[in-house]
Design an enzyme around this catalytic site. Structure first.
Site, mmCIF file in Angstrom:
data_model
loop_
_atom_site.group_PDB
_atom_site.id
_atom_site.type_symbol
_atom_site.label_atom_id
_atom_site.label_comp_id
_atom_site.label_asym_id
_atom_site.label_seq_id
_atom_site.Cartn_x
_atom_site.Cartn_y
_atom_site.Cartn_z
ATOM 1 C CB THR A 198 -0.895 0.018 1.259
ATOM 2 O OG1 THR A 198 -1.585 -1.226 1.324
ATOM 3 C CG2 THR A 198 -1.903 1.142 1.213
ATOM 4 C CB VAL A 257 3.868 8.452 14.669
ATOM 5 C CG1 VAL A 257 2.738 8.855 15.614
ATOM 6 C CG2 VAL A 257 4.866 7.563 15.387
ATOM 7 C CB ILE A 279 -0.275 13.917 10.956
ATOM 8 C CG1 ILE A 279 -1.701 13.429 10.684
ATOM 9 C CG2 ILE A 279 -0.282 15.176 11.797
ATOM 10 C CD1 ILE A 279 -2.422 12.951 11.947
ATOM 11 N N GLY A 303 -11.878 -1.526 4.586
ATOM 12 C CA GLY A 303 -10.418 -1.539 4.526
ATOM 13 C C GLY A 303 -9.759 -0.761 5.648
ATOM 14 C CD GLU A 339 -4.133 -5.053 8.313
ATOM 15 O OE1 GLU A 339 -4.086 -6.057 7.568
ATOM 16 O OE2 GLU A 339 -3.625 -3.954 8.017
ATOM 17 C CG ASP A 350 -0.951 0.468 15.128
ATOM 18 O OD1 ASP A 350 -0.085 0.168 14.280
ATOM 19 O OD2 ASP A 350 -1.540 1.556 15.148
ATOM 20 C CE LYS A 381 0.560 3.914 14.115
ATOM 21 N NZ LYS A 381 -0.860 3.761 13.701
#
Lengths: 432, 432
Positions: free
Chosen positions: A14, A133, A137, A188, A191, A202, A206
């Protein structure tokens, strides 16, 4: 015009396809910035057969990492393959070959960032990871450059789009966790195996990266306390709404006197707080600085092209540094060795839901228990629960130290009039 | 440790005292960043007698600009005196003396930024002005570094805290413009003479600076269309609320095919838009990029210490550049020569309030007039106005080109059934 710059890509998923597209589509702007063209010379992929949403010269495709890592024409390696061990090995080799590395790999940077950074410095190479992260942004630059003059005291981040999407659906549309997760998967945003997102892992990765850069200290992933969103009940979300809160998975990092506290947990945020308006799959990082007060960075936390903008901004930075001959100076070393705050140094407001036996004096016993621990209430809601002759009590406390709050929980669990403590959540922000 | 760095300060008002305090309070962090101390060696002030909220060595105070501008020990000049002619003259002299310049002066940069930048480049000096827009928010770095890989299409900014405070009071508390302005003045959010803020001039200056950096082109202050907030009526604000909008003074800049459009005008923002949540004296800049989609930078737009964080981040950047020997490379030159969009290349949604004579067929004549110009409606509200046998009509259009919208206004003014067009405002965002 200066000589063209060649980059090598590890991975063409991706983010990788986004990087290829962005470099192609914004060629003119890149030439303006750098005075030269950027060319994707080699791309490492695992599966040659796979269909990909991008046009790429077949001769640049390889399944042999050495074709990318040892190509003398390649100055910058972009790692967008994900995973840990293999990616780490390739990045180490790239740095030892004196190639600058740009990565979007939060898992790797959370675990091995400081080690890789040391090796990059030794080799006078850049190691940049803005995309790790908050997707597109520019939050890492915001901390290291924009807020460099301030002393950051607290960060709160909505840094996982999957859980924010799910929580937005649950809060705003009243759908169940399972239903919201299913929709997220169909769109999408989640997952097939959503564990790492919904369990908060996750976000924890970060937060470790953000806390390191915000406080300039050696935060490790193990320092982050993690709680996911899988056990949230619709009762609590509804009470939260009544109280003027919205539920968010908040990564929080605080630093005071060289002591830190980093956590990821479901948190009730007051509707008037800027983070409450961060909906759907969007991310935001809210920063409290001693001098600046409050500031917030908002945007897409994932996605092919948004994440690619962060990757390519790092590629541009590495190339500009090459042109100026100043690579390997990008980040400051830790300023102090972090200690973790003890429970009595950590403070928060809490929401508690509990069931009280519906008998004379029960409520008074409850309030006495809290006042003995010097915990005061900001809000109390009592509703009879007809089924079992129980009263359902919602309490929102004022600021309390975590050790005292845990004592209160222990005490409540021992009290005969308390049927059970159903749930408790941190609360952030004040509604006017 | 490297040799200490000396800076000279032109001005010791709100921002200047913030800079002195910040450098003192964050000495430890600055030493960590730079490997040396920063010392404020000379401070130019106008009035020696004035009481100031800061401790400063009396021997460093001077009323003679040459003491600062010609001091061979001073490497960085910080201009925080404001005003235009004098400040410009001092900055020119500083650059010719090969001193790096950091300024918070939006008026000056809006008018003379490109000229001063050229002179800085010629002298291999940095000219940095992060504090000129959005106070402490690192928005200029966000555009030039963070979003460097993207192609920015549109910016919308709430870049004036005074007007945002006034509009928040008017929208959320229903107070009048005069009352809100008075409160703002009492709290120090508005000047005794608020003209430059409420007429939109301050915002226009900031938008010129933002548009230059976002699009990398030569935007001048004259390119910015400006309308202030002094004529807003409570009727319109109430209708806006009913329609799910909030009123904001929005600076807007768009670029397409090297054609730009920059304006400052009161605008209805859909409640679900991130800018709608920017309240009180806060600022925010919302950016649409081709690849990133949407991102927003939020924070304090003014104030002594917040603005000082931006100034000192620039001082740190200039000193780091000195240490690396790369000053004067901070910004890109314009990429193209801007043309302004013509009216038929500009599009917007509009809110219109008008009074229609309450007679048979009037409404139908109105809708025919719009449909002849191919302007379609998103919302219509009709309420009878008892006083004059008039109907008050609120229309929100779909996207329409500005030339066609102006034709519609002309046509409405000529129609016998239309008593008058009371007001019209741009609308941004969609409520779900």
């Amino acid at each position: 015009m200066k000589q063209d710059l060649s980059i090598g890509l590890l991975g063409l998923g991706t983010v990788g396809t986004g990087v290829v597209k962005l470099i192609e589509q914004h060629q003119e702007e890149l030439v303006h910035q750098l005075g030269c063209q950027i060319k994707v010379k080699k791309v490492l992929i695992r599966n040659v057969e796979k269909d990909r949403d991008v046009q790429i010269d077949p001769t640049s495709i390889t399944t042999n990492p050495e074709d990318v890592l040892n190509d003398p024409d390649i100055d910058v390696i972009v790692e967008v393959m994900g995973g840990i061990d293999e990616a780490r090995q390739y990045i180490l080799e790239a740095l030892q070959n004196r190639k600058h590395v740009v990565t979007a790999n939060k898992d790797l940077i959370a675990l091995y960032g400081p080690e890789l950074q040391e090796i990059a410095w030794k080799n006078q190479c850049d190691l940049l990871y803005e995309a790790s992260v908050g997707g597109g942004i520019p939050i890492l630059r915001g901390l290291t450059d924009g807020l460099v003059a301030d002393r950051i005291q607290k960060l709160m981040g909505i840094v996982n789009g999957t859980t924010n999407y799910i929580l937005t659906k649950m809060m705003d549309e009243g759908v169940s966790y399972e239903e919201a997760l299913k929709t997220a998967q169909e769109l999408g945003f989640a997952e097939a195996d959503p564990t790492s997102d919904v369990a908060g892992l996750d976000a924890a990765r970060k937060m470790a990266i953000l806390a390191r850069l915000a406080f300039l200290t050696d935060v490790s992933l193990n320092d982050v306390e993690v709680e996911g969103i899988t056990n949230l009940s619709s009762e609590d979300l509804n009470y939260g709404k009544t109280l003027g809160y919205t539920m968010k998975l908040i990564g929080m990092a605080q630093c005071q006197d060289e002591r830190i506290e980093v956590s990821v947990q479901p948190t009730f945020i007051a509707k008037s707080h800027p983070l409450a308006a961060v909906k759907d799959e969007f991310n935001a990082v809210y920063v409290n600085g001693e001098a600046i007060g409050e500031t917030m960075f908002y945007g897409p936390g994932a996605g092919s092209l948004p994440t690619a903008t962060a990757v390519v901004s790092d590629v541009i930075a590495a190339i500009k540094n090459m042109q100026l001959g100043i690579n390997g100076r990008n980040l400051s070393k830790p300023r102090f060795k972090r200690k973790l705050k003890s429970l009595d140094q950590r403070f928060g407001q809490y929401y508690i839901r509990l069931h009280l036996k519906d008998q004379v004096g029960a409520f008074s016993q409850l309030t006495t228990a809290f006042s003995e621990l010097d915990i005061s209430f900001k809000r109390i809601i009592q509703t009879p629960d007809k089924r079992d002759e129980l009263a359902e009590i919602i309490i929102v406390t004022h600021q309390v130290s975590l050790d005292r709050f845990q004592q209160a929980l222990l005490k409540l669990n021992e009290m005969p009039v308390v049927k059970q403590v159903n749930s408790y959540y941190r609360v952030e922000g004040e509604n006017k």
